[in-house]
Scaffold this motif. Structure first.
Motif, PDB file in Angstrom:
ATOM      1  N   ALA A  94     -45.558  63.288 -29.004  1.00  0.00           N
ATOM      2  CA  ALA A  94     -44.556  63.395 -30.040  1.00  0.00           C
ATOM      3  C   ALA A  94     -43.314  63.040 -29.676  1.00  0.00           C
ATOM      4  N   THR A  95     -42.841  63.782 -28.555  1.00  0.00           N
ATOM      5  CA  THR A  95     -41.589  63.644 -27.948  1.00  0.00           C
ATOM      6  C   THR A  95     -41.381  62.174 -27.412  1.00  0.00           C
ATOM      7  N   LEU A  96     -42.414  61.753 -26.691  1.00  0.00           N
ATOM      8  CA  LEU A  96     -42.429  60.237 -26.118  1.00  0.00           C
ATOM      9  C   LEU A  96     -42.297  59.302 -27.215  1.00  0.00           C
ATOM     10  N   THR A  97     -42.928  59.573 -28.306  1.00  0.00           N
ATOM     11  CA  THR A  97     -42.842  58.667 -29.481  1.00  0.00           C
ATOM     12  C   THR A  97     -41.625  58.423 -29.906  1.00  0.00           C
ATOM     13  N   LYS A  98     -40.977  59.713 -29.978  1.00  0.00           N
ATOM     14  CA  LYS A  98     -39.401  59.936 -30.504  1.00  0.00           C
ATOM     15  C   LYS A  98     -38.330  59.320 -29.992  1.00  0.00           C
ATOM     16  N   ILE A  99     -38.604  59.415 -28.367  1.00  0.00           N
ATOM     17  CA  ILE A  99     -37.454  58.674 -27.496  1.00  0.00           C
ATOM     18  C   ILE A  99     -38.082  57.117 -27.574  1.00  0.00           C
ATOM     19  N   LEU A 100     -39.081  56.718 -27.516  1.00  0.00           N
ATOM     20  CA  LEU A 100     -39.398  55.275 -27.543  1.00  0.00           C
ATOM     21  C   LEU A 100     -39.020  54.628 -29.008  1.00  0.00           C
ATOM     22  N   THR A 101     -39.225  55.146 -30.010  1.00  0.00           N
ATOM     23  CA  THR A 101     -38.913  54.525 -31.204  1.00  0.00           C
ATOM     24  C   THR A 101     -37.192  54.643 -31.441  1.00  0.00           C
ATOM     25  N   HIS A 102     -36.566  55.514 -30.681  1.00  0.00           N
ATOM     26  CA  HIS A 102     -35.318  55.721 -30.560  1.00  0.00           C
ATOM     27  C   HIS A 102     -34.755  54.368 -30.312  1.00  0.00           C
ATOM     28  N   HIS A 103     -35.466  53.479 -29.316  1.00  0.00           N
ATOM     29  CA  HIS A 103     -34.828  52.211 -28.939  1.00  0.00           C
ATOM     30  C   HIS A 103     -34.958  51.068 -29.479  1.00  0.00           C
ATOM     31  N   VAL A 104     -35.605  51.246 -30.912  1.00  0.00           N
ATOM     32  CA  VAL A 104     -36.037  50.069 -31.587  1.00  0.00           C
ATOM     33  C   VAL A 104     -35.357  50.235 -32.994  1.00  0.00           C
ATOM     34  N   ILE A 105     -34.932  49.169 -33.396  1.00  0.00           N
ATOM     35  CA  ILE A 105     -34.149  48.915 -34.809  1.00  0.00           C
ATOM     36  C   ILE A 105     -35.081  47.708 -35.477  1.00  0.00           C
ATOM     37  N   GLY A 139     -22.607  56.941 -26.159  1.00  0.00           N
ATOM     38  CA  GLY A 139     -23.333  58.389 -25.991  1.00  0.00           C
ATOM     39  C   GLY A 139     -24.321  58.222 -24.862  1.00  0.00           C
ATOM     40  N   ASP A 140     -24.881  57.338 -24.729  1.00  0.00           N
ATOM     41  CA  ASP A 140     -25.717  57.054 -23.374  1.00  0.00           C
ATOM     42  C   ASP A 140     -25.293  56.417 -21.978  1.00  0.00           C
ATOM     43  N   ASP A 141     -24.297  55.982 -22.316  1.00  0.00           N
ATOM     44  CA  ASP A 141     -23.509  55.085 -20.898  1.00  0.00           C
ATOM     45  C   ASP A 141     -24.623  54.198 -20.568  1.00  0.00           C
ATOM     46  N   ALA A 142     -25.311  53.418 -21.662  1.00  0.00           N
ATOM     47  CA  ALA A 142     -26.428  52.288 -21.269  1.00  0.00           C
ATOM     48  C   ALA A 142     -25.557  51.172 -21.408  1.00  0.00           C
ATOM     49  N   SER A 143     -25.985  50.220 -20.411  1.00  0.00           N
ATOM     50  CA  SER A 143     -25.253  49.003 -20.361  1.00  0.00           C
ATOM     51  C   SER A 143     -26.411  48.006 -20.718  1.00  0.00           C
ATOM     52  N   THR A 155     -35.984  40.753 -30.649  1.00  0.00           N
ATOM     53  CA  THR A 155     -35.044  40.338 -29.625  1.00  0.00           C
ATOM     54  C   THR A 155     -34.747  41.526 -28.653  1.00  0.00           C
ATOM     55  N   VAL A 156     -34.918  41.323 -27.314  1.00  0.00           N
ATOM     56  CA  VAL A 156     -34.757  42.427 -26.604  1.00  0.00           C
ATOM     57  C   VAL A 156     -33.307  42.386 -25.872  1.00  0.00           C
ATOM     58  N   TYR A 157     -32.985  43.671 -25.686  1.00  0.00           N
ATOM     59  CA  TYR A 157     -31.663  43.795 -24.782  1.00  0.00           C
ATOM     60  C   TYR A 157     -32.210  44.743 -23.549  1.00  0.00           C
ATOM     61  N   VAL A 158     -32.152  44.395 -22.658  1.00  0.00           N
ATOM     62  CA  VAL A 158     -32.524  45.262 -21.273  1.00  0.00           C
ATOM     63  C   VAL A 158     -31.593  46.169 -20.986  1.00  0.00           C
ATOM     64  N   VAL A 159     -31.775  47.414 -21.054  1.00  0.00           N
ATOM     65  CA  VAL A 159     -30.576  48.308 -20.572  1.00  0.00           C
ATOM     66  C   VAL A 159     -30.881  49.128 -19.389  1.00  0.00           C
ATOM     67  N   ASP A 160     -29.711  49.631 -18.844  1.00  0.00           N
ATOM     68  CA  ASP A 160     -30.101  50.379 -17.578  1.00  0.00           C
ATOM     69  C   ASP A 160     -30.117  51.771 -17.588  1.00  0.00           C
ATOM     70  N   THR A 161     -30.292  52.397 -18.917  1.00  0.00           N
ATOM     71  CA  THR A 161     -30.525  53.882 -18.843  1.00  0.00           C
ATOM     72  C   THR A 161     -31.425  54.013 -20.199  1.00  0.00           C
ATOM     73  N   VAL A 162     -32.197  55.156 -20.155  1.00  0.00           N
ATOM     74  CA  VAL A 162     -33.117  55.389 -21.066  1.00  0.00           C
ATOM     75  C   VAL A 162     -32.252  56.003 -22.159  1.00  0.00           C
ATOM     76  N   LEU A 163     -32.319  55.739 -23.600  1.00  0.00           N
ATOM     77  CA  LEU A 163     -31.559  56.068 -24.660  1.00  0.00           C
ATOM     78  C   LEU A 163     -32.302  57.401 -25.147  1.00  0.00           C
ATOM     79  N   MET A 164     -31.290  58.521 -25.264  1.00  0.00           N
ATOM     80  CA  MET A 164     -31.968  59.751 -25.741  1.00  0.00           C
ATOM     81  C   MET A 164     -31.615  60.246 -27.203  1.00  0.00           C
ATOM     82  N   PRO A 165     -32.555  60.440 -27.939  1.00  0.00           N
ATOM     83  CA  PRO A 165     -32.229  60.805 -29.271  1.00  0.00           C
ATOM     84  C   PRO A 165     -31.412  62.359 -29.401  1.00  0.00           C
ATOM     85  N   SER A 166     -30.620  62.221 -30.301  1.00  0.00           N
ATOM     86  CA  SER A 166     -29.751  63.555 -30.448  1.00  0.00           C
ATOM     87  C   SER A 166     -30.454  64.839 -30.829  1.00  0.00           C
TER      88      SER A 166
END
Length: 166
Positions: A94-105, A139-143, A155-166
């Motif tokens: 459940a947590t993994l799914t929330k984190i991963l779907t936080h990376h998708v628009i 908020g995540d300091d992801a570039s 369309t993919v944007y490769v980032v240097d930080t895992v984005l964390m849901p609030s």
């Protein structure tokens, strides 16, 4: 074949793009013809992400979606997370799914549309700042290391930080 590779990668940007293979399934040309989860599985920078997506059972969901924008953390981004924490998240679907779907628009965002606030598939929002070829996720300091990578359905944007849901 070189011409196709050049075409698929022609509109990509960022210092991390040089780490994308120049040929084969993980190249810009190879990724452009595959749905997003399959495309990511061929990219050597995204092995941990692919393992997490597989563990969460999201491969079919991502591959069958019509149009997505995906912020894809590199293996180095996952390595910033303490191993104990990462293993705990990988064990909690459940947590993994929330984190991963936080990376998708929903929708494929071009660089011109990227800056702003966007609702994620997790149901929360992320704010992207920047323009041109310089973008960060606030908020995540992801570039964004390599952006505007085309796949068959995203369309993919490769980032240097895992984005964390609030």
């Amino acid at each position: 074949m070189t011409e196709d590779t050049t075409d698929a990668g022609a509109d990509t940007f960022g210092p991390g793009c040089s780490a994308i293979p120049t040929s084969g399934d993980g190249s810009f040309n190879g990724m452009a013809t595959a749905p997003v989860a399959s495309a990511a599985s061929a990219n050597p920078l995204l092995k941990t992400l692919v393992a997490a997506v597989t563990k969460a059972g999201l491969v079919d969901t991502l591959n069958s979606a019509d149009a997505l924008t995906v912020f894809a953390p590199t293996d180095d981004a996952f390595a910033k997370i303490p191993a104990k924490t990462l293993n705990a998240v990988l064990a909690d679907k459940a947590t993994l799914t929330k984190i991963l779907t936080h990376h998708v628009i929903a929708g494929q965002l071009s660089p011109e549309e990227l800056a702003g606030e966007h609702e994620t598939l997790a149901g929360d929002t992320i704010t992207v700042e920047g323009s041109g070829e310089e973008f960060t996720v606030a908020g995540d300091d992801a570039s964004v290391l390599c952006g505007n990578i085309p796949t068959a359905n995203a369309t993919v944007y490769v980032v240097d930080t895992v984005l964390m849901p609030s």
